[in-house]
Design an enzyme around this catalytic site. Structure first.
Site: not given
Ligand code: NAG
Ligand code: NAG
Length: 420
Positions: A189, A393
């Site tokens: 990320s 995620h």
């Protein structure tokens, strides 16, 4: 404070109803024997231990290193130089892997799921020398030669500074200590965003990278589906408004409160675990189909680990502008800093390292359309898209089946690139 908690609760409640499908495939994996001998042996204890304490607890060699950036931040890196058993020959030169965490996270991401399961441990057992960075402002990098975190000036940075200042100094330091010339880089990320910042603003760093593995790439955000980031996007140019919404300077530090919540509230009831995994969504994912919910107490013991409001604001700007650009300080300061009214784009054709993108449309923060655009604009000749099945995620870090679905591939690819 109440504003922050409210935000968390709102986020939690809106998605509590979301189903998290656990596929038969995962159940099957878990039943198989090769999945014994893994994991944290006590999630409640591990929630309270910091990264060095955890590495020592699990009997891995540990080194703690500190570097000071030119603008005064003292960053802590954690190194596991070699494995426990078969690779246990100190002093042998090994390929270096540098692991960089995401927004609100820390080096803990790479170890809290324990030996045999966490990427940091898997890599050392495979013969790598593992260095884990910590960005300015997180739990391990809250020192500064002059400022302290109670001071708003301390928080005057976004991920532009993390990529442009923190990464190069940490990478150079790891190279100097090991005597290696290059590293493999893995970024989750924001750890991936910061890498793109580094190699576009300071292209000389391309030469120090053997391969880059981008877990949940975040650069273009036109199709971003994160409610939290989309909600703040309209205010992303006003730090004052953002501060009143989400906190002054710092957002969501690692606090006793959250450790407590992780242990008491999220411990072992199916319903509260459901709520807790949805609160985690504030950090970046919903519907983490592969997430091991037993880990929630230890995840909350280490996350959120602290980030600046400007890191959020910069992502908000990316959503609003639909471009991957430097921080927008407003016209006056932009002219002073960049010599132009609007912030310049990061020049992605400067990035030429072999790069591998791992992404999934089940991840609100890195939707495939945005990943394709990043892929197209990169200068790299070797660039590979590796879509993952239904990853959310956080599954990149704590998914039950993340080893066979992701880590084994990454290790294999590192070997292939190295041989070339
Ligand atoms: C989830 O993590 C816990 C703690 O690390 C571990 O004991 C457990 O076996 C894991 N469960 C699955 C299904 O992988
Ligand atoms: C971006 O970098 C490339 C070389 O990598 C250069 O040719 C190009 O002019 C740069 N573009 C801008 C807008 O600076």
């Amino acid at each position: 404070m109440s504003g922050r908690i409210l935000l968390l609760l709102v986020v939690g409640v809106t998605i509590v109803s979301a189903e998290s499908p656990q596929s038969d495939y995962i159940d099957e994996l878990v039943r198989t024997e090769r999945y014994s001998q893994r994991f944290s042996n006590d999630v409640k204890e591990d929630a309270k231990l910091d990264v060095p304490e955890l590495i020592i607890k699990y009997k891995y060699p540990l080194e703690v290193h500190e570097v000071t950036t030119p603008d005064g931040y003292i960053l802590q890196m954690h190194r596991i130089p070699h494995g426990r058993d078969k690779n246990n020959v100190p002093g042998t030169k090994r390929p270096v892997v540098f692991l960089m965490h995401g927004l609100l996270c820390s080096s803990a991401d790479w170890i809290i799921s324990g030996p045999g399961s966490a990427f940091g441990y898997i890599l050392v057992e495979e013969g790598f020398d593992v260095w884990m960075g910590n960005a300015r402002g997180n739990y391990y990098s809250r020192n500064h030669v002059e400022l302290n975190p109670d001071n708003t000036d301390f928080w005057d940075f976004s991920w532009d500074e993390i990529g442009n200042i923190d990464l190069p100094i940490m990478i150079d330091y790891a190279l100097a200590v090991t005597g290696n010339e290059k590293i493999h880089y893995v970024g989750h990320s924001q750890g991936s965003t910061a890498f793109l910042v580094l190699c576009s603003l300071r292209p000389e760093y391309n030469d120090k990278i053997i391969s880059m593995h981008s877990f949940s790439p975040v650069a273009f955000m036109a199709h971003n589906e994160s409610p939290v980031l989309n909600a703040i996007a309209p205010f992303a140019n006003s730090i004052k408004i953002l501060a009143s919404l989400i906190g002054i300077g710092e957002i969501l530090p690692n606090t006793l409160l959250l450790t407590w919540a992780g242990q008491i509230f999220c411990k072992d009831h199916a319903i509260t675990q459901e709520i807790c995994s949805n609160i985690l969504f504030a950090v970046g994912g919903w519907n983490d189909a592969h997430l091991n919910t037993t880990m929630i107490p230890v995840i909350f013991g280490h996350t959120p680990a602290g980030s600046s409001v400007k890191q959020f604001a910069h992502y908000g700007q990316s959503i609003a502008s639909k471009e991957f650009r430097r921080y927008d300080h407003g016209i006056v300061k932009n002219i002073r800093l960049y010599g132009r009214r609007s912030p310049p784009k990061y020049n992605l054709s400067n990035i030429v390292v072999p790069i591998f993108f791992y992404y999934s449309d089940n991840d609100p923060l890195s939707q495939s359309k945005d990943v394709y655009r990043l892929y197209e604009e990169l200068g790299s000749e070797s660039k590979v898209l590796l879509p993952l099945p239904s990853f959310g995620h956080l599954d990149y870090l704590w998914g039950i089946d993340v080893k066979p679905l992701l880590y084994d591939t990454v290790i294999q690819l590192m070997g292939v690139v190295e041989d070339q």
